[in-house]
Design a protein around this motif. Structure first.
Motif, PDB file in Angstrom:
ATOM      1  N   MET A 175      65.533  45.808  44.053  1.00  0.00           N
ATOM      2  CA  MET A 175      64.823  44.913  45.021  1.00  0.00           C
ATOM      3  C   MET A 175      63.367  44.628  43.996  1.00  0.00           C
ATOM      4  SD  MET A 175      63.560  45.597  48.623  1.00  0.00           S
ATOM      5  CE  MET A 175      62.426  45.151  49.520  1.00  0.00           C
ATOM      6  N   ARG A 176      63.161  43.359  44.092  1.00  0.00           N
ATOM      7  CA  ARG A 176      61.975  43.065  43.214  1.00  0.00           C
ATOM      8  C   ARG A 176      60.775  43.044  43.986  1.00  0.00           C
ATOM      9  NH1 ARG A 176      61.979  37.050  41.004  1.00  0.00           N
ATOM     10  NH2 ARG A 176      63.404  37.764  39.423  1.00  0.00           N
ATOM     11  N   LEU A 177      59.619  43.345  43.474  1.00  0.00           N
ATOM     12  CA  LEU A 177      58.286  43.273  44.129  1.00  0.00           C
ATOM     13  C   LEU A 177      57.836  42.082  44.576  1.00  0.00           C
ATOM     14  CD1 LEU A 177      55.996  45.369  41.795  1.00  0.00           C
ATOM     15  CD2 LEU A 177      56.809  46.287  43.990  1.00  0.00           C
ATOM     16  N   LYS A 178      57.123  41.817  45.716  1.00  0.00           N
ATOM     17  CA  LYS A 178      56.848  40.464  46.210  1.00  0.00           C
ATOM     18  C   LYS A 178      55.707  40.066  45.192  1.00  0.00           C
ATOM     19  CE  LYS A 178      55.158  41.795  50.221  1.00  0.00           C
ATOM     20  NZ  LYS A 178      54.579  41.589  51.655  1.00  0.00           N
ATOM     21  N   SER A 179      55.679  38.833  45.220  1.00  0.00           N
ATOM     22  CA  SER A 179      54.847  38.103  44.277  1.00  0.00           C
ATOM     23  C   SER A 179      53.258  38.766  44.247  1.00  0.00           C
ATOM     24  CB  SER A 179      54.793  36.695  44.416  1.00  0.00           C
ATOM     25  OG  SER A 179      55.921  36.285  44.158  1.00  0.00           O
ATOM     26  N   ASP A 180      52.964  38.672  45.528  1.00  0.00           N
ATOM     27  CA  ASP A 180      51.293  39.049  45.736  1.00  0.00           C
ATOM     28  C   ASP A 180      51.226  40.584  45.113  1.00  0.00           C
ATOM     29  OD1 ASP A 180      52.815  40.111  47.878  1.00  0.00           O
ATOM     30  OD2 ASP A 180      51.049  40.009  49.096  1.00  0.00           O
ATOM     31  N   ILE A 181      51.951  41.388  45.156  1.00  0.00           N
ATOM     32  CA  ILE A 181      51.823  42.793  44.883  1.00  0.00           C
ATOM     33  C   ILE A 181      51.878  42.878  43.387  1.00  0.00           C
ATOM     34  CG2 ILE A 181      52.992  44.981  44.755  1.00  0.00           C
ATOM     35  CD1 ILE A 181      53.709  44.532  47.783  1.00  0.00           C
ATOM     36  N   PHE A 182      52.936  42.143  42.684  1.00  0.00           N
ATOM     37  CA  PHE A 182      52.948  42.022  41.270  1.00  0.00           C
ATOM     38  C   PHE A 182      51.845  41.440  40.541  1.00  0.00           C
ATOM     39  CE2 PHE A 182      54.025  39.870  37.472  1.00  0.00           C
ATOM     40  CZ  PHE A 182      54.750  40.632  36.700  1.00  0.00           C
ATOM     41  N   VAL A 183      51.392  40.357  41.260  1.00  0.00           N
ATOM     42  CA  VAL A 183      50.214  39.604  40.642  1.00  0.00           C
ATOM     43  C   VAL A 183      48.589  40.729  40.903  1.00  0.00           C
ATOM     44  CG1 VAL A 183      48.340  37.666  41.161  1.00  0.00           C
ATOM     45  CG2 VAL A 183      50.668  37.171  41.062  1.00  0.00           C
ATOM     46  N   SER A 184      48.691  41.384  41.859  1.00  0.00           N
ATOM     47  CA  SER A 184      47.823  42.367  42.103  1.00  0.00           C
ATOM     48  C   SER A 184      47.811  43.471  41.021  1.00  0.00           C
ATOM     49  CB  SER A 184      47.680  43.080  43.416  1.00  0.00           C
ATOM     50  OG  SER A 184      47.347  41.883  44.484  1.00  0.00           O
ATOM     51  N   ALA A 185      49.060  43.934  40.593  1.00  0.00           N
ATOM     52  CA  ALA A 185      49.173  44.945  39.860  1.00  0.00           C
ATOM     53  C   ALA A 185      48.806  44.621  38.372  1.00  0.00           C
ATOM     54  CB  ALA A 185      50.587  45.734  39.865  1.00  0.00           C
ATOM     55  N   LEU A 186      49.190  43.334  38.113  1.00  0.00           N
ATOM     56  CA  LEU A 186      48.978  42.598  36.876  1.00  0.00           C
ATOM     57  C   LEU A 186      47.518  42.416  36.551  1.00  0.00           C
ATOM     58  CD1 LEU A 186      49.918  41.344  34.277  1.00  0.00           C
ATOM     59  CD2 LEU A 186      49.959  39.331  35.636  1.00  0.00           C
TER      60      LEU A 186
ATOM     61  N   GLU B 166      55.744  36.106  49.446  1.00  0.00           N
ATOM     62  CA  GLU B 166      56.800  36.725  49.217  1.00  0.00           C
ATOM     63  C   GLU B 166      57.667  36.764  47.900  1.00  0.00           C
ATOM     64  OE1 GLU B 166      58.410  38.948  51.456  1.00  0.00           O
ATOM     65  OE2 GLU B 166      56.601  38.970  52.547  1.00  0.00           O
ATOM     66  N   ALA B 167      57.799  35.352  47.603  1.00  0.00           N
ATOM     67  CA  ALA B 167      58.702  35.160  46.444  1.00  0.00           C
ATOM     68  C   ALA B 167      58.276  34.035  45.742  1.00  0.00           C
ATOM     69  CB  ALA B 167      60.183  35.116  46.847  1.00  0.00           C
ATOM     70  N   GLY B 168      57.140  33.621  45.694  1.00  0.00           N
ATOM     71  CA  GLY B 168      56.519  32.377  44.636  1.00  0.00           C
ATOM     72  C   GLY B 168      56.664  32.854  43.453  1.00  0.00           C
ATOM     73  N   ALA B 169      57.056  31.635  42.587  1.00  0.00           N
ATOM     74  CA  ALA B 169      57.178  31.733  41.265  1.00  0.00           C
ATOM     75  C   ALA B 169      55.843  32.096  40.475  1.00  0.00           C
ATOM     76  CB  ALA B 169      57.834  30.554  40.490  1.00  0.00           C
ATOM     77  N   ILE B 170      55.643  32.840  39.438  1.00  0.00           N
ATOM     78  CA  ILE B 170      54.473  33.421  38.867  1.00  0.00           C
ATOM     79  C   ILE B 170      54.519  32.734  37.330  1.00  0.00           C
ATOM     80  CG2 ILE B 170      53.024  35.268  38.017  1.00  0.00           C
ATOM     81  CD1 ILE B 170      54.712  36.917  40.433  1.00  0.00           C
ATOM     82  N   PHE B 171      53.403  31.889  37.108  1.00  0.00           N
ATOM     83  CA  PHE B 171      53.250  31.474  35.832  1.00  0.00           C
ATOM     84  C   PHE B 171      51.654  32.135  35.520  1.00  0.00           C
ATOM     85  CE2 PHE B 171      55.940  28.428  37.502  1.00  0.00           C
ATOM     86  CZ  PHE B 171      56.729  27.894  36.415  1.00  0.00           C
ATOM     87  N   ILE B 172      51.790  32.553  33.973  1.00  0.00           N
ATOM     88  CA  ILE B 172      50.684  33.247  33.448  1.00  0.00           C
ATOM     89  C   ILE B 172      50.318  32.477  32.293  1.00  0.00           C
ATOM     90  CG2 ILE B 172      49.727  35.267  32.424  1.00  0.00           C
ATOM     91  CD1 ILE B 172      52.554  36.700  33.905  1.00  0.00           C
TER      92      ILE B 172
END
Length: 114
Positions: free
Chosen positions: A1-12, A32-38
């Motif tokens: 199961m993939r981390l939600k986008s907001d959690i991934f971004v906060s951790a990054l 929930e599942a927005g694509a993330i661009f860095i």
């Protein structure tokens, strides 16, 4: 199961600050599942843009987000143009800006073979 986008971004963001860099959310997307661009900005004014890797880089889904470099050490205008096109296609994407010299270990980067 993939981390939600907001959690991934906060951790990054926390990890970048922990390493002495700077990070900020430039555009907040779907939680929930927005694509993330860095967008990685360098001291010389150039930028690297990381985008979600195509699905062919995923064998069995291990739940990890994978990224590919869409532009490496490019002029800011070129990166801005790429992001404008992506935003027209997907207005729910996340855009995270990093000011750090090194991203190794912050997120998984895949490279095309060949």
């Amino acid at each position: 199961m993939r981390l939600k986008s907001d959690i991934f971004v906060s951790a990054l963001i926390r990890r970048v600050f922990g390493l002495g860099g700077f990070a900020a959310v430039e555009k907040k997307g779907a939680e929930e599942a927005g694509a993330i661009f860095i967008r990685q900005r360098f001291r010389d004014g150039l930028e690297t843009l990381y985008a979600p890797a195509p699905q062919n880089f995923f064998g069995e889904d291990d739940g990890q987000r994978k990224f590919e470099a869409r532009a490496e050490k490019a002029e800011p205008d070129a990166v801005r143009d790429m992001l404008s096109r992506e935003l027209r296609f997907d207005p729910d994407l996340w855009l995270v800006e990093l000011e750090t010299d090194e991203v190794n270990g912050l997120f998984e980067i895949v490279r095309p073979s060949g």
